[in-house]
Design an enzyme around this catalytic site. Structure first.
Site, PDB file in Angstrom:
ATOM      1  CD  GLU A 303      -2.536  -1.678   0.038  1.00  0.00           C
ATOM      2  OE1 GLU A 303      -2.859  -0.830  -0.815  1.00  0.00           O
ATOM      3  OE2 GLU A 303      -2.733  -2.914  -0.117  1.00  0.00           O
ATOM      4  CD  GLU A 325      -3.370  -3.098  -7.344  1.00  0.00           C
ATOM      5  OE1 GLU A 325      -2.435  -3.566  -6.666  1.00  0.00           O
ATOM      6  OE2 GLU A 325      -4.128  -2.195  -6.914  1.00  0.00           O
TER       7      GLU A 325
HETATM    8  N1  TRP Z   1      -5.977  -1.499  -4.507  1.00  0.00           N
HETATM    9  C1  TRP Z   1      -6.053  -2.473  -3.455  1.00  0.00           C
HETATM   10  C2  TRP Z   1      -4.700  -3.119  -3.383  1.00  0.00           C
HETATM   11  O1  TRP Z   1      -4.327  -3.923  -4.152  1.00  0.00           O
HETATM   12  C3  TRP Z   1      -7.075  -3.537  -3.700  1.00  0.00           C
HETATM   13  C4  TRP Z   1      -8.397  -3.350  -3.055  1.00  0.00           C
HETATM   14  C5  TRP Z   1      -8.661  -3.099  -1.787  1.00  0.00           C
HETATM   15  C6  TRP Z   1      -9.669  -3.517  -3.671  1.00  0.00           C
HETATM   16  N2  TRP Z   1      -9.993  -3.102  -1.558  1.00  0.00           N
HETATM   17  C7  TRP Z   1     -10.630  -3.357  -2.696  1.00  0.00           C
HETATM   18  C8  TRP Z   1     -10.054  -3.800  -4.935  1.00  0.00           C
HETATM   19  C9  TRP Z   1     -11.978  -3.460  -2.974  1.00  0.00           C
HETATM   20  C10 TRP Z   1     -11.400  -3.907  -5.231  1.00  0.00           C
HETATM   21  C11 TRP Z   1     -12.347  -3.743  -4.254  1.00  0.00           C
HETATM   22  O2  TRP Z   1      -3.908  -2.777  -2.601  1.00  0.00           O
HETATM   23 ZN    ZN Z   2      -2.511  -2.973  -4.864  1.00  0.00          ZN
END
Ligand code: TRP
Ligand code: ZN
Length: 874
Positions: A303, A325
């Site tokens: 993160e 990602e």
């Molecule tokens: N961007 C987040 C990560 O990979 C992923 C994520 C967190 C997410 N909560 C979510 C994706 C809810 C879809 C829906 O770190």
């Molecule tokens: Zn991510």
């Protein structure tokens, strides 16, 4: 006609249809008046036409009650409310848009948008959750400056948080108060976050390389302060690592992390205000295993790294998800590898690729890392986009080298900082900065499926030549019949009989150990090879492919001991195991006994006793592939035979190596607990030994003793897991004891739920059903559901696939319930059904019937609709 698409049927979006927005929003000023069931949201946006002459604008909205709509402060009549939002008409070129909506956070069980977790409020906006907060252009290429004012009851919600810097606060009537936040960075709305609640806060600070002080704050539920330190430590390590390895510095004066119990995924990188599943924050020696500690380090890193790869440069559209990602997973993997053991991290990542990712590639949802067609975006947060996406970045790193890759990163940020970019922009930057031609390589972004690389070799003794012929082929996948040859970096090494590396040469010139495989068939010739070599291939898993080569046992045993790098040694061990797993599955199917020769046992004994090796690495050497990974080798899966073979090989190794396992088990006992990598490595091997020893006569005694004496959760769970797998008598007492100690703590109980889910006992399903009545269990909580239900359905194949269909009926019941309350979680749980074509006809029919029943659900969510439809049509 019944099967004509109706208006309510979800529709797909295509990558090819991308169009830049006709209007952009430069600023948005939000005010939240928080109430459990009726929260008011006022959004004042500055909107600017981007396409001349266009005067209508579609805003996304979902489950919103509209109270007010104004343009430039005047009520506006030229609009239309639709299923999916608002259409505004007759708009001026530049205007201020005011929208007041009402939402119900308490009724929000989908955990998308604004919802309640425990006593507090929190948000989850990625991918398309902001539309559940207000009407907006909910797409990542609209970048705005956000100001957020949060109003709530002061006693219940002393902390009111949002992105950026706190710019004001004050008290109001009726015990309410407000805090205002301003985020100086442009961002898409999926990075918006709001949290309100009562927390304990762990505070620290970090001085960046350029000398700026950053306040670090981790918010946890009251009473959990003693479980936040590892997360803080990991955050500081992440900030330092990103400066040192990538030259990237943090950009705000504050970085906040909030841990919540109700969360659909691992964590979310909202600008300056990460929201985390508490599983990836909370840890101390009494509650968390080493795996938990490492998971926290990696997710905190992930993160944090998104701040540059995701936030400063975001995605133009959701088809580009792997841009942030894949790259961020690559970065978090490198972080974990630099801080801990590189070989062990590589092995674990490769297990994920060869197990669940390859399985995804073979299923009806198979997609390239940059999908072409999406119905529900939440369905594309997949192992393919994340893990294979990271492998694609890793291949570029292999082709360019660290310096070339870092030059590419630098150029990428020079070109795209502050904007929404595409995967192609990234590859272009890599190409331009390094001069390496990535033309054919780009195909990795558009072609789905797992390539199979088949190698044959020939040694010409007279000419002292060694020929390596490499063929590549990718099987058709749903929606993509034709496959082209990919650019595969193929890492090899040759060894002479003494284990010395043979220099690679061709026509008198040195050849690099990374071969560029670019055609469907290609022969590489090496000169000056004085004896028939042993070849090590796909070193470091240099490409996400299946390797086929007819190794002899002797060659594999040779590589297990002589390969220069640890990954190759492990991989040779896995290939040796694979040979005997395959032959024994056949044997068992023919009614014969499992045979596992003495010389193969000896190869593993050699690894076990090699004192030069890292104990954590030895533990990996001695870990068999999972039942699911083995299932992935077959067109027609025999779950029972696979289970029998793996269990028996484990038992054969246990009894053949008992003395050595026992000696090592005892020699690795530690006084005093610490979470240094050295201490974790020793625990890991010791507990691997225990898992084997559980099958021997001393099993009962050793496992009970370890459970009784354990001073940390790693050793406790290792004992319980050994007892569970080997079905020891002490299992019952341990399970009862653990539950009485921890039933107040869902996060800790998750480990217990996992053991119930994976319980190999004959009455496993009945037991799972009964466990759902445990006071700590709730289907409303995704962590609980995953621990118990997903463990059973995805990781207990013998019982899930029970011939009477009972496991399948169970999953349908759960899916039916979750379809209404939390479709995102339902959509992850359904995965085992999607692979129905891999099983025998009876099981196929049973699973198909369940899918058909789900398809008939009246309120079938888009998430499940997309998967059920694809599975049935395949
Ligand atoms: N961007 C987040 C990560 O990979 C992923 C994520 C967190 C997410 N909560 C979510 C994706 C809810 C879809 C829906 O770190
Ligand atoms: Zn991510």
């Amino acid at each position: 006609m019944a099967d004509q698409p109706t208006a309510a049927q979800p529709t797909a979006k295509y990558r090819a249809d991308y169009q830049a927005p006709d209007f952009t929003i430069t600023d948005i000023d939000l005010t939240f008046d928080l109430h459990d069931t009726a929260t008011r949201v006022i959004a004042v946006s500055q909107v600017k036409q981007q396409t001349q002459g266009v005067t209508s604008l579609e805003l996304d909205g979902d489950e919103l009650v509209l109270h007010r709509l104004e343009i430039n402060g005047e009520s506006w009549e030229h609009f239309e409310q639709t299923e999916s939002g608002l259409i505004l008409r007759e708009l001026p070129a530049v205007f201020e848009l005011t929208i007041e909506t009402e939402i119900n956070p308490e009724a929000n069980t989908s955990l998308e948008g604004l919802y309640k977790s425990g006593g507090g409020f929190c948000t989850q906006c990625e991918a398309e959750g902001f539309r559940r907060i207000t009407y907006y252009q909910d797409r990542p290429d609209v970048l705005a400056r956000f100001t957020t004012k949060v109003i709530a009851d002061k006693a219940s919600f002393p902390y009111l948080l949002s992105n950026g810097n706190k710019v004001g606060s004050g008290d109001l009537e009726n015990g309410r108060h407000w805090v205002q936040w301003q985020d100086p960075f442009l961002k898409p709305c999926y990075l918006f976050a709001l949290v309100a609640g009562d927390f304990d806060v762990l505070r620290d600070s970090y001085k960046t390389v350029s000398g700026r002080d950053v306040a670090l704050e981790i918010f946890v539920d009251k009473g959990n302060l003693d479980r936040a330190e590892h997360a803080m430590h990991s955050l500081i390590n992440s900030m330092k690592w990103d400066e040192e390895r990538f030259g990237l510095e943090y950009d705000l004066d504050i970085y906040m992390i909030v841990a919540v119990d109700f969360f659909n995924m691992g964590a979310m990188e909202n600008k300056g205000l990460n929201i985390f599943n508490s599983k990836f924050v909370l840890a101390n020696s009494a509650t968390a295993t080493d795996t938990d500690y490492l998971g926290i380090e990696s997710v905190i890193g992930h993160e944090y790294f998104h701040n540059w790869t995701g936030n400063r440069v975001t995605c133009r559209d959701w088809f580009q998800l792997s841009l942030k990602e894949g790259l961020t997973v690559f970065r978090d993997q490198e972080f974990s590898s630099d801080l801990g053991s590189r070989p062990v991290n590589r092995i674990q990542n490769v297990r994920i690729m060869r197990g669940p990712q390859f399985a995804e590639d073979r299923g009806p949802m198979s997609h390239p890392i940059r999908p072409e067609k999406v119905i529900e975006m939440n369905n594309f947060y997949t192992l393919t986009v994340y893990e294979k996406g990271s492998e694609v970045i890793r291949m570029m790193h292999t082709l360019l080298g660290e310096d070339g890759f870092q030059a590419g990163m630098k150029l990428y940020f020079e070109r795209h900082d502050g904007t929404a970019a595409t995967c192609d922009d990234f590859v272009q930057a890599m190409e331009d900065a390094s001069g390496v031609d990535l033309g054919q390589f780009r195909l990795w972004y558009s072609q789905s499926g797992t390539p199979v690389v088949t190698v044959s070799t020939a040694y010409e003794a007279d000419a002292k030549r060694y020929l390596v012929t490499v063929k590549q082929q990718t099987a058709p996948t749903p929606g993509q019949k034709e496959k082209l040859p990919l650019h595969i970096p193929f890492d090899i090494e040759l060894y002479d009989s003494k284990g010395e590396v043979i220099e690679l040469q061709c026509n008198g010139e040195r050849v690099h150990h990374i071969l560029n495989v670019t055609q469907s068939e290609q022969t590489f010739t090496f000169d000056q090879v004085n004896e028939k070599p042993v070849i090590s291939m796909l070193r470091e898993f240099s490409a996400p492919v299946v390797l086929e080569y007819d190794y002899s046992d002797e060659e594999l045993v040779f590589l297990m001991t002589h390969a220069r790098n640890e990954f190759a040694r492990w991989d040779a061990g896995q290939m040796l195991l694979a040979k005997y797993i395959r032959s024994n599955v056949q044997a068992v199917q023919a009614g014969n006994a499992v045979v596992f020769p003495e010389n193969v046992v000896d190869a593993f004994r050699g690894a076990l006793l090699d004192e030069k090796l890292d104990p954590a690495f030895i533990a990996e050497m001695l870990t068999l592939p999972s039942e699911n990974e083995v299932a992935g080798w077959y067109e027609r899966v025999d779950v029972d035979a696979i289970h029998t073979v793996l269990a028996q090989i484990e038992q054969i190794l246990a009894s053949a190596l008992e003395d050595e396992l026992s000696a090592i088990y005892h020699s690795l006992s530690q006084s005093g607990y610490s979470i240094t990598h050295d201490a974790m490595a020793k625990r890991s091997l010791r507990n691997r030994c225990l898992a084997y020893l559980a099958y021997t006569e001393q099993g009962e005694k050793l496992v009970s003793a370890q459970y009784g004496k354990a001073d940390n959760m790693t050793d406790t769970i290792a004992a319980m897991s050994a007892a569970n797998e080997a079905q020891l008598a002490c299992r019952e007492t341990q399970m009862a004891d653990f539950s009485s100690k921890w039933s107040h703590d869902g996060l800790v109980m998750d480990k217990w739920f996992v053991l119930q889910g994976k319980n190999p006992a004959g009455n496993s399903l009945a037991n799972v059903r009964e466990t759902m009545n445990h006071p700590a269990f709730s289907l409303k909580n995704p962590n609980r559901t995953r621990s118990l239900v997903a463990s059973f359905c995805a990781n207990n194949p013998v019982h899930f696939h029970a011939k009477d269909g009972s496991g399948y009926r169970f999953l349908t019941e759960i899916l039916t319930a979750l379809n209404s309350s939390n479709p995102q979680v339902a959509s992850r749980l359904i995965e085992p059904f999607l692979k129905y074509r891999l099983y025998d006809e009876d099981r196929q029919a049973l699973m198909r019937a369940e899918l058909e029943q789900l398809a008939k659900l009246e309120n079938l969510a888009r998430d499940l609709f997309e998967k059920v439809e694809k599975a049935l049509e395949q």
